[in-house]
Motif scaffolding. Sequence first.
Motif, short mmCIF file in Angstrom:
data_model
loop_
_atom_site.label_atom_id
_atom_site.label_comp_id
_atom_site.label_asym_id
_atom_site.label_seq_id
_atom_site.Cartn_x
_atom_site.Cartn_y
_atom_site.Cartn_z
N GLU A 47 58.25 30.69 -3.72
CA GLU A 47 57.28 31.80 -3.86
C GLU A 47 56.50 31.60 -5.15
O GLU A 47 57.08 31.47 -6.23
CB GLU A 47 58.02 33.14 -3.86
CG GLU A 47 57.18 34.34 -4.27
CD GLU A 47 55.88 34.51 -3.49
OE1 GLU A 47 55.92 34.60 -2.26
OE2 GLU A 47 54.79 34.54 -4.14
N ASP A 104 50.97 36.22 8.57
CA ASP A 104 49.53 36.07 8.32
C ASP A 104 49.10 34.60 8.28
O ASP A 104 47.91 34.32 8.46
CB ASP A 104 49.15 36.74 6.99
CG ASP A 104 48.91 38.23 7.13
OD1 ASP A 104 49.35 38.81 8.16
OD2 ASP A 104 48.30 38.84 6.23
N MET A 112 51.65 43.01 9.65
CA MET A 112 52.92 42.55 9.11
C MET A 112 54.01 42.65 10.18
O MET A 112 54.86 41.76 10.31
CB MET A 112 53.33 43.40 7.91
CG MET A 112 54.71 43.04 7.39
SD MET A 112 55.46 44.32 6.38
CE MET A 112 55.97 45.53 7.59
C1 LIG Z 1 44.35 47.23 3.77
C2 LIG Z 1 45.49 46.61 4.51
C3 LIG Z 1 46.42 47.44 5.11
C4 LIG Z 1 47.46 46.89 5.84
N1 LIG Z 1 48.35 47.73 6.46
C5 LIG Z 1 49.30 47.22 7.26
C6 LIG Z 1 50.21 48.07 7.94
O1 LIG Z 1 50.20 49.28 7.80
N2 LIG Z 1 51.13 47.50 8.77
C7 LIG Z 1 51.19 46.16 8.94
O2 LIG Z 1 52.03 45.71 9.73
N3 LIG Z 1 50.38 45.33 8.25
C8 LIG Z 1 49.45 45.82 7.42
N4 LIG Z 1 48.63 44.98 6.72
C9 LIG Z 1 48.84 43.54 6.80
C10 LIG Z 1 50.01 43.09 5.94
O3 LIG Z 1 49.80 43.41 4.59
C11 LIG Z 1 50.18 41.58 6.12
O4 LIG Z 1 50.18 41.29 7.50
C12 LIG Z 1 51.51 41.10 5.53
O5 LIG Z 1 51.53 41.20 4.13
C13 LIG Z 1 51.74 39.66 5.93
O6 LIG Z 1 52.98 39.23 5.44
P1 LIG Z 1 53.25 37.70 5.22
O7 LIG Z 1 54.62 37.62 4.65
O8 LIG Z 1 52.91 36.93 6.44
O9 LIG Z 1 52.15 37.24 4.13
P2 LIG Z 1 51.92 37.76 2.65
O10 LIG Z 1 52.36 39.16 2.48
O11 LIG Z 1 50.52 37.43 2.33
O12 LIG Z 1 52.91 36.88 1.79
C14 LIG Z 1 52.68 35.50 1.60
C15 LIG Z 1 53.43 35.07 0.37
O13 LIG Z 1 53.29 33.66 0.21
C16 LIG Z 1 53.09 33.36 -1.16
N5 LIG Z 1 52.41 32.06 -1.19
C17 LIG Z 1 51.18 31.76 -0.71
N6 LIG Z 1 50.93 30.45 -0.86
C18 LIG Z 1 52.03 29.91 -1.43
C19 LIG Z 1 52.37 28.58 -1.81
N7 LIG Z 1 51.54 27.56 -1.61
N8 LIG Z 1 53.58 28.35 -2.40
C20 LIG Z 1 54.44 29.40 -2.60
N9 LIG Z 1 54.16 30.67 -2.25
C21 LIG Z 1 52.98 30.92 -1.65
C22 LIG Z 1 52.27 34.53 -1.66
O14 LIG Z 1 52.39 34.67 -3.06
C23 LIG Z 1 52.88 35.70 -0.91
O15 LIG Z 1 53.95 36.29 -1.61
C24 LIG Z 1 47.58 45.49 5.96
C25 LIG Z 1 46.66 44.66 5.34
C26 LIG Z 1 45.62 45.21 4.62
C27 LIG Z 1 44.62 44.30 3.97
#
Ligand SMILES: Cc1cc2nc3c(=O)[nH]c(=O)nc-3n(C[C@H](O)[C@H](O)[C@H](O)COP(=O)(O)OP(=O)(O)OC[C@H]3O[C@@H](n4cnc5c(N)ncnc54)[C@H](O)[C@@H]3O)c2cc1C
Length: 538
Positions: free
Chosen positions: A34, A306, A319
């Motif tokens: 991370e 994502d 998410m």
């Molecule tokens: C305004 C808004 C409201 C939202 N509301 C909702 C909701 O109510 N319900 C819902 O389900 N979703 C919601 N979402 C979407 C939700 O926030 C995302 O879908 C969710 O955070 C995705 O999770 P993830 O773990 O796939 O990615 P992320 O949360 O983006 O986590 C990715 C992680 O990878 C790390 N990372 C990236 N590249 C590297 C690398 N090369 N090496 C090491 N670490 C790295 C980052 O630091 C981060 O911690 C919302 C989004 C927005 C913009």
Amino acid sequence: MSEAVPVVVIGGGPVGLTLAMELARRGIETLILEKRERFELPEPRCNHVSARSMEIFRELGLADAIRASGMPDDHPHDVVYATRFAGYELSRLPIPSPGELRRNGNEAPDSWPTAEPPHRINQTFLEPVMWNRVTDFENIRIRWNTQAVSFEERDDLVRITAIDGATGKHEIIDALYLAGCDGSASSVRRALGVRLTGDDQLMTAMMATITAPDLPASRTFERAWMYWILNPDVCGNFITLDGERRWIVNVFLAPGMTPASLDFDGAVRALIGADVAFEVEHKKPWIGRRLLAERFATDRIFLAGDAAHSWLPMGGYAMNAGIADAANLAWKLAGVLDGWGGPGLLQSYERERRPVLEQVSSMVRDVRERQVVPIARELDDAGAAGDRARSELGRYMLETDSVQFACIGLNFGYFYDDSPVIVYDGSLAPPYSLGSYTPASVPGCRAPYFAIDGESIYDRIGAGFALLRFDRTIDVTAIKAARLPLVVIDVENRPAGYETGLVLVRPDQHIAWRGDTLPPALEELYGRVAGGVGQTAA
Ligand SMILES: Cc1cc2nc3c(=O)[nH]c(=O)nc-3n(C[C@H](O)[C@H](O)[C@H](O)COP(=O)(O)OP(=O)(O)OC[C@H]3O[C@@H](n4cnc5c(N)ncnc54)[C@H](O)[C@@H]3O)c2cc1C
């Protein structure tokens, strides 16, 4: 060079953390890389955890801690449509607080068939609960402040180069499998050359976290969790973080407007409709898209969350879709690493998940399209014309929009109808929509929920397969020699949605097979649901 780690997860966001815990509960060692500093909070994006995610979190021992975090226990989770925060309430979707739910025996709105109703909590509260739980698993290591920068897939492993943020040193890490859970800008996806397809701009908004202790006093109606504001000047919403002082505010940009041309403070004042002081803690625009990766996997690398798909936050499901990806992928990786899973198991990940994500992302896009309606000028006026405009808009939003906050179909209705590891029997799974779900035991569907002796059937199923037997006269002795992790669960009364005497449920609670007797060629069934014969299988 040290030995290859079984699974390296890039990204310790909600999806990466879930995947690691799903693997860990099946005994698989995982390393998370991370790039954020240790315990650095994420951006305050997600606010809604779906019932389906809560079911998954329950199996990970997280659900109660999540419900105990965020807003006060007795704060209602209602959604209000209003002209302004200090204006007129247009309509309201009542949603009980966790405390009220508990007092009612955890009954979800409209008695949703689950032990875990949805929960509203911001991502900045959710992730710390997850970090805390991760430390209970000895087979999960997290390397904070470590950015993965390149990936090389070989026949037998994936070689990852990462930079330690503290020392600036490059490090090589080998993994048998790699999961890219690194968010929408995924470096794993880019390294694979996988394109995103879809709509890359459906709307733009400016989101901020504000401190505004005097905001509640300006409200002219009962409190809620979310305040969806529509008026002739501006549209957007307020979401309470702690029920009192801290708020998320989203200002939806009108067509042609850019984040740079927005008078943010003026827009917030127009959303409030009264002179209330507020301090901006953090502010950032977001773009609502509908994008899906063309591919989700190679032989050894998988994209989840994502990194594989992103779309508008309508329906609160982005998410949550990623959490479902993690639940789908984890047991398959564990099966292959344990030796009972064959190559087809991993190939089924993309075949199962991608069509579902295509469907739900379209439904979510449609929610946004329905929201864009003309707002009558007289909406703010006292008197008959204003009353009429408010009543029409309030009814419209309740009838067409509020389903996004109670989307039972997105939670439970999706099914896998073209999977190489599911044995279909010719029956069609019932169609679902955002707001409709019909429990069914058609192979591919989520096994309809029921309680057995007061306990969730999913708790009984545990981390492996389960054969549900609804009739004790059916002989299942042959199953004892199963080469899969499998338990037999006897259920006295067949619950609604179940039609056959036997139902084989997978570790992710979707149905793999059903019938009234065990098939004579049991090995064939095992081979099919395990994706072929694994390395250690007979
Ligand atoms: C305004 C808004 C409201 C939202 N509301 C909702 C909701 O109510 N319900 C819902 O389900 N979703 C919601 N979402 C979407 C939700 O926030 C995302 O879908 C969710 O955070 C995705 O999770 P993830 O773990 O796939 O990615 P992320 O949360 O983006 O986590 C990715 C992680 O990878 C790390 N990372 C990236 N590249 C590297 C690398 N090369 N090496 C090491 N670490 C790295 C980052 O630091 C981060 O911690 C919302 C989004 C927005 C913009």
